[in-house]
Write a protein that holds these residues in place. Structure first.
Motif, PDB file in Angstrom:
ATOM      1  N   ALA A 142       0.836  -1.196   0.000  1.00 21.83           N
ATOM      2  CA  ALA A 142       0.000   0.000   0.000  1.00 21.83           C
ATOM      3  C   ALA A 142       0.878   1.256   0.000  1.00 21.83           C
ATOM      4  N   VAL A 143       0.279   2.394  -0.350  1.00 19.30           N
ATOM      5  CA  VAL A 143       1.031   3.644  -0.463  1.00 19.30           C
ATOM      6  C   VAL A 143       1.683   4.024   0.862  1.00 19.30           C
ATOM      7  N   ASP A 144       0.929   3.913   1.966  1.00 19.54           N
ATOM      8  CA  ASP A 144       1.501   4.320   3.260  1.00 19.54           C
ATOM      9  C   ASP A 144       2.681   3.434   3.654  1.00 19.54           C
ATOM     10  N   ALA A 145       2.580   2.135   3.370  1.00 23.21           N
ATOM     11  CA  ALA A 145       3.691   1.228   3.672  1.00 23.21           C
ATOM     12  C   ALA A 145       4.891   1.542   2.796  1.00 23.21           C
ATOM     13  N   MET A 164      12.369  20.364   4.615  1.00 23.05           N
ATOM     14  CA  MET A 164      12.198  19.979   3.215  1.00 23.05           C
ATOM     15  C   MET A 164      11.754  18.528   3.101  1.00 23.05           C
ATOM     16  N   GLY A 165      12.295  17.670   3.972  1.00 25.85           N
ATOM     17  CA  GLY A 165      11.886  16.274   3.947  1.00 25.85           C
ATOM     18  C   GLY A 165      10.549  16.046   4.612  1.00 25.85           C
ATOM     19  N   GLY A 166      10.378  16.616   5.811  1.00 34.05           N
ATOM     20  CA  GLY A 166       9.183  16.363   6.592  1.00 34.05           C
ATOM     21  C   GLY A 166       7.919  16.981   6.044  1.00 34.05           C
ATOM     22  N   VAL A 167       8.075  18.058   5.271  1.00 37.14           N
ATOM     23  CA  VAL A 167       6.900  18.728   4.693  1.00 37.14           C
ATOM     24  C   VAL A 167       6.881  18.566   3.172  1.00 37.14           C
ATOM     25  N   GLY A 168       7.902  19.127   2.514  1.00 34.11           N
ATOM     26  CA  GLY A 168       7.903  19.153   1.057  1.00 34.11           C
ATOM     27  C   GLY A 168       8.006  17.798   0.409  1.00 34.11           C
ATOM     28  N   TYR A 169       9.007  16.997   0.834  1.00 33.95           N
ATOM     29  CA  TYR A 169       9.239  15.729   0.149  1.00 33.95           C
ATOM     30  C   TYR A 169       8.130  14.726   0.441  1.00 33.95           C
ATOM     31  N   VAL A 170       7.602  14.724   1.666  1.00 35.58           N
ATOM     32  CA  VAL A 170       6.493  13.830   1.985  1.00 35.58           C
ATOM     33  C   VAL A 170       5.269  14.179   1.149  1.00 35.58           C
ATOM     34  N   ALA A 171       4.966  15.475   1.025  1.00 33.40           N
ATOM     35  CA  ALA A 171       3.810  15.888   0.227  1.00 33.40           C
ATOM     36  C   ALA A 171       3.994  15.522  -1.241  1.00 33.40           C
ATOM     37  N   GLN A 172       5.186  15.802  -1.775  1.00 29.36           N
ATOM     38  CA  GLN A 172       5.457  15.491  -3.187  1.00 29.36           C
ATOM     39  C   GLN A 172       5.365  13.989  -3.442  1.00 29.36           C
ATOM     40  N   ALA A 173       6.024  13.206  -2.597  1.00 30.10           N
ATOM     41  CA  ALA A 173       6.032  11.756  -2.796  1.00 30.10           C
ATOM     42  C   ALA A 173       4.647  11.169  -2.594  1.00 30.10           C
ATOM     43  N   VAL A 187      -8.686  12.625 -10.350  1.00 29.87           N
ATOM     44  CA  VAL A 187      -7.953  12.674  -9.082  1.00 29.87           C
ATOM     45  C   VAL A 187      -6.486  12.327  -9.310  1.00 29.87           C
ATOM     46  N   GLY A 188      -6.224  11.264 -10.078  1.00 27.96           N
ATOM     47  CA  GLY A 188      -4.847  10.871 -10.348  1.00 27.96           C
ATOM     48  C   GLY A 188      -4.069  11.944 -11.085  1.00 27.96           C
ATOM     49  N   SER A 189      -4.702  12.567 -12.074  1.00 30.44           N
ATOM     50  CA  SER A 189      -4.039  13.634 -12.823  1.00 30.44           C
ATOM     51  C   SER A 189      -3.769  14.835 -11.938  1.00 30.44           C
ATOM     52  N   ALA A 190      -4.736  15.175 -11.083  1.00 31.85           N
ATOM     53  CA  ALA A 190      -4.554  16.301 -10.168  1.00 31.85           C
ATOM     54  C   ALA A 190      -3.420  16.024  -9.187  1.00 31.85           C
ATOM     55  N   CYS A 191      -3.323  14.787  -8.714  1.00 28.41           N
ATOM     56  CA  CYS A 191      -2.245  14.428  -7.793  1.00 28.41           C
ATOM     57  C   CYS A 191      -0.884  14.516  -8.486  1.00 28.41           C
ATOM     58  N   ALA A 192      -0.811  14.051  -9.726  1.00 30.56           N
ATOM     59  CA  ALA A 192       0.457  14.096 -10.458  1.00 30.56           C
ATOM     60  C   ALA A 192       0.907  15.541 -10.675  1.00 30.56           C
ATOM     61  N   PHE A 193      -0.034  16.405 -11.058  1.00 28.85           N
ATOM     62  CA  PHE A 193       0.325  17.809 -11.263  1.00 28.85           C
ATOM     63  C   PHE A 193       0.628  18.488  -9.937  1.00 28.85           C
ATOM     64  N   GLY A 194      -0.125  18.142  -8.890  1.00 33.35           N
ATOM     65  CA  GLY A 194       0.158  18.698  -7.566  1.00 33.35           C
ATOM     66  C   GLY A 194       1.540  18.316  -7.086  1.00 33.35           C
ATOM     67  N   SER A 195       1.969  17.098  -7.409  1.00 31.80           N
ATOM     68  CA  SER A 195       3.321  16.660  -7.059  1.00 31.80           C
ATOM     69  C   SER A 195       4.359  17.534  -7.746  1.00 31.80           C
TER      70      SER A 195
END
Length: 304
Positions: free
Chosen positions: A29-32, A69-78, A146-154
């Motif tokens: 799963a994504v969280d794992a 950068m890791g705890g906020v930015g990279y987690v959100a992007q990933a 939703v998937g497209s929005a997530c990809a662009f949001g990343s």
């Protein structure tokens, strides 16, 4: 060394989508995936950095910036990136995500790091047209809002990640990568404590893909990214990152048989070509001379 590091980093990031899709097929799963990815990567990077004395001399600003950068930015992007992969094809995720160099250009102009130009304005219109073709040309059932929005949001989040990273000076790439992954792992641990731990009872083969994601597409790719950013700056780094979606699309075609419709292929070519056009350093002449001149680019100054 800088351009080679950028290219190798792009390859490492490019194969990550393929590894992730394979991991999903084995029940991950994504969280794992996120928790194991950053946990393994942080353990490896912190161990290497500590044993080699890379943390010596790091100032409070660099430490706080790396962790945030890791705890906020990279987690959100990933998080956005991997959620997108569960909803749409890896090739579409890659093409939408690769708009981030254009966003870097827009923000660089908006923050007066670079000057606006007619060429870049026209290229931006072309890129938006290309993205529209990628989405509009999706085969029946393959398009997901939703998937497209997530990809662009990343891509949007990653733009901020690059611009912030460019402002961090005199930082060792290995030490900074360790801080980024540690910050990301800390955030994910906190999330797990609040919402419950992820399910790690997936197939044994799933661990192979997670180890590859952690070592190839995280440890190696992040270190190489910061080395490249330190030597060539954000503009050239973004240019060379064009390799990333090409690797993803090629890997997805080979492993999963994914393909783009003719309309999507045209849109993808527009996006990739426009990124190259926008990011390629312009050569002009300095006032009063005939010598080539390139505007200075703010970048990370690192001794590697």
């Amino acid at each position: 060394m800088g351009p080679i590091a950028c290219l190798l980093s792009a390859v490492g990031f490019g194969v990550m989508a393929v590894f992730a899709k394979l991991a999903y097929d084995d029940g991950v799963a994504v969280d794992a995936l996120l928790l194991v990815r950053f946990g393994l990567a942080a353990a490896v990077l912190v161990t290497i950095a500590a044993l080699t004395g890379r943390f010596r001399g790091l100032g409070p600003r660099a430490i706080v910036t790396g962790l945030l950068m890791g705890g906020v930015g990279y987690v959100a992007q990933a998080g956005l990136y991997f959620v997108a992969l569960t909803r749409i094809d890896a090739s579409q995720v890659a093409l939408l995500f690769c708009t981030y160099p254009l966003l870097v250009m827009v923000m660089s102009v908006a923050t007066r790091r670079e000057r606006a130009s007619r060429r870049r304005g026209a290229a931006l219109v072309m890129a938006l047209t290309g993205v529209a073709l990628v989405l509009g040309g999706a085969a029946s059932g393959s398009f997901g809002l939703v998937g497209s929005a997530c990809a662009f949001g990343s891509a949007v989040v990653y733009t901020g990640y690059i611009l912030v990273g460019d402002r961090v000076v005199a930082t060792d790439p290995l030490a900074f990568a360790a801080l980024v992954c540690t910050g990301a792992f800390g955030t994910l641990l906190g999330w797990s404590a609040l919402h419950g731990p992820p399910d790690l009872g997936f197939a044994a083969r799933g661990w192979l893909w997670l180890v590859l994601i952690a070592l190839v597409s995280t440890v190696a790719a992040i270190i190489l990214f910061f080395i490249g950013l330190a030597h060539v700056g954000p503009t050239v780094t973004s240019l060379l990152s064009i390799v990333e979606p090409v690797v993803t699309v090629g890997g997805a075609a080979l492993v999963f048989g994914e393909s783009l419709s003719p309309l999507q292929a045209v849109g993808g070519a527009l996006v990739l070509g426009t990124v190259a056009l926008v990011q390629w350093p312009a050569r002009t002449t300095s006032p009063g001379t005939n010598e080539p001149w390139t505007p200075p680019v703010a970048g990370v100054t690192v001794d590697v």
